[in-house]
Write an enzyme that holds these catalytic residues in place. Sequence first.
Site, short mmCIF file in Angstrom:
data_model
loop_
_atom_site.label_atom_id
_atom_site.label_comp_id
_atom_site.label_asym_id
_atom_site.label_seq_id
_atom_site.Cartn_x
_atom_site.Cartn_y
_atom_site.Cartn_z
N CYS A 1 57.79 57.59 -91.08
CA CYS A 1 57.69 58.97 -91.30
C CYS A 1 57.00 59.66 -89.77
O CYS A 1 56.90 60.68 -89.39
CB CYS A 1 56.85 59.89 -92.30
N ASP B 1 50.44 57.14 -84.98
CA ASP B 1 49.14 56.46 -85.05
C ASP B 1 49.33 54.98 -84.72
O ASP B 1 48.23 54.54 -84.04
CB ASP B 1 48.23 56.83 -86.02
C1 PEP Z 1 51.85 58.92 -87.87
O1 PEP Z 1 50.85 58.88 -87.65
O2 PEP Z 1 52.84 58.27 -87.68
C2 PEP Z 1 52.05 60.11 -88.87
C3 PEP Z 1 53.18 60.42 -89.37
O3 PEP Z 1 51.08 61.09 -88.95
P1 PEP Z 1 50.53 62.22 -88.21
O4 PEP Z 1 51.29 62.03 -87.09
O5 PEP Z 1 50.17 63.24 -88.98
O6 PEP Z 1 49.33 61.54 -87.62
MG MG Z 2 48.83 59.47 -88.71
#
Ligand code: PEP
Ligand code: MG
Length: 599
Positions: A529, A482
Site C-alpha cells: 500500500c 516508510d
Molecule cells: C507507508 O509507510 O508506506 C504507508 C503506506 O503508510 P503511510 O504512508 O501512511 O506512512
Molecule cells: Mg507508514
Amino acid sequence: MKTEGQGVARAVAEVPPARPEQHFTGLGVSAGIAVGPAHVVERGLIDVPEYRLEADAVETEIARFREAVALSASQIRTLQAKAEALPEEVAGQLRHLLDAHLLMLSGSRLVRGVEARIREARINAEAAVQVQLSEIAQAFAGMEDSYLAGKIDDVREASARLVRNLTRAGYQAFSGLAPGTIIIAEEITPADTALMARARIGGFAAALGGAEGHTAIMARSLGLPAVLGVAGLTGAVRSGDIVAVDGVRGGLVVNPDEATIARLERRRRALERRERQLARLRQVAATSQDGVRVTLQCNIELPDELPLAQEAGAEGIGLLRSEFLYMNRDEPPSEDEQYVALKEIVGGMAGAPVTVRTLDVGSDKLAYSLGEHISPSVNPALGLRAVRLSLRTPALLEAQIAAILRAGAHGPVRILVPMITSVDEIRQVRKAVDKTVRKLTRARVPIADAPPLGVMIETPGAALAADALAGACDFFSLGTNDLTMYTLAIDRGDEQVAHLYDPLHPAVLRLIRFAADAARRARLPLNLCGELAGNPRFTAMLLGLGLRDLSMAPPHLPRVKQRILALDTAQAARHARELLSQSEAGRIARLIDAYQQDA
Ligand code: PEP
Ligand code: MG
C-alpha cells in the site's frame, strides 16, 4: 483532473496580470494543472476566539502564551536551517526575513505588550495578540521612515504565527475562498490538506515538503495539483495574484501571461482526455496477459475520497488511514463518532473489504487532539508514534478497535497495525482486540466476526523479522514509503533530501523481497500500500516480486490496471530477478525504463 477549465478563463478575466510572469520550480508531487487566484496563507490573521479570564486563570494563560512563543521560535529556527540549503540569493533574503521574525519573539514590544494585556485586561492570549498588533500597526502607520514603517509586516507575520500556534486552528479560512483558489504557504500540513474542499481549492504550493510526505500523499489521493519544496516562494506571491500550479513538472508560474495559460490549458485538456479514456477500464478485471488476476484496492485518508475510490473501480479499501478522525479538533473522537464514520465507509464499499489501520499519528502526521499524549520529541519519526502510542494509551486503542469491530457488522473489515517492529507488539494488540470482542459480545453489540489482524511491514526491522511476525498475524501490508525512509535514513517529507529518497535502492528492494518470501512461505495474504503501488512504472517489478494485491490513491488505479492488462507475469518475474541482482539504484531505474519501452 477536476480542475478548473472555465476557472482559468474566469479568473484571468477578473484579475489581469499586473506584473511580469515569474517562474519557480519545486517537486511536482501531485499530477494535474490548475490556474487560479492565489490565497497566501502566511499573511494576515485568522478569526480568533475572544474571552475574559478569571483572576486565577491569568498565570496559566501567560504560560500558554509563552509556550506558543517558544514553539514559534523553534519553527522559525527550523525554517532558517532549511533556508541555508537554498541558492545564496534566496537564502540571503530569507535569512534577513526570518531573523526579523525571530527578533519579534524575544522580549519585543509585541511579546511584552501581549503579556501586559493578559495580566491587566484579563483577556485570552489570542485576543491580546490581535489588540497589541493593532496598536503597533497604528503607531507604525504614522512613521515617516518607510524602512521602519515596513517593519510592521514582520510584526504581522510573527503575530499570525503566534495566533496559529495558540489556536491550533490550521487554515480554517479555506472555507471562505473562491472556487479554484490556489493555496500558497510556507508549509502545508496533512491536517491542513484535510480541510481543503475539492470544490473550492484548485491546488496548492508550499516552500517546504517532500514528495513522499503525507501532505503530498493526500494531494495525490484528492487529485489536487500540488508543488512542494518551491525555493524562494515565501514572499513572492500576493493573495489575488493569478498563479499556475503544474503538478506534473513541478512548476509554479506567478502572473502567467496569455501564452503560458494557453499552453497549460492545452496540457490540462490532454491530461483530462487521457483520464477519460482510462475511466473506461473501470469494469475490466485486472488480469495480466497470462491470466493472472491482480487485486487493485484504494488507499483513502478522508471520507470524501470514498466516491473517488468507487469511481476508480476499487475492489476494496486496502488502507484506510484513520488519522483524519483525530485531526483539526481539540479532543480525540469518541468510540461512537469513529463508528459512525467507519460505518459510512464500510457500507459505501458494499461488501468489498475495508482495511482500517489503527492510529498512525506522530512524525509529520500530528493530531492536536492527542496533544496531551504526545510530548515534543527530539526525533519524532523515531518517537512515540503509531502502535507505540496506541499501546501506551489502551483506552484510545480499545475505543478505536471497538469502533472498527462495530463497523465490521456492516461489511468485511480488517485491522491493520502500523509501525510494528516486534512480535510482542502485535501480540499486545491482539490481546486488546480479544478483550474488546469479549466486552462488546457481553454487551450484545453487533460486531465483525473475527476480523483479520495485519502488520504493516514498514521498517527494516519488521521486514527482516517477517518470518516471526508472520506467525503472529493474519496478513502483511508492505508500507514502502516508510520502509524506504527508515532503510535509507532519509526523511520522506524533507525537500532537501528528496533527491536521495529512492525506493529503488537495492536495500529496499531486497527487504521487499525478503518480506514477500516470508509471506509466501507462511501462506499469508500480502498487500502493498506504499506509493510504489500507484506508479505504473513499477507494476512489472512488483508483479515480478510476487505481489498480487496492490492498494493506491484512487486517481492512480486505472493507469496501474492498464499496465497489468499488458503484462506477462513470467516475464515480469525474470525482470524482477534481473533488478534484484543489481547493486545500484540508478542502474535499476534504467532497466525499469528499458523494460517499459520494450513492453
Ligand atoms: C507507508 O509507510 O508506506 C504507508 C503506506 O503508510 P503511510 O504512508 O501512511 O506512512
Ligand atoms: Mg507508514
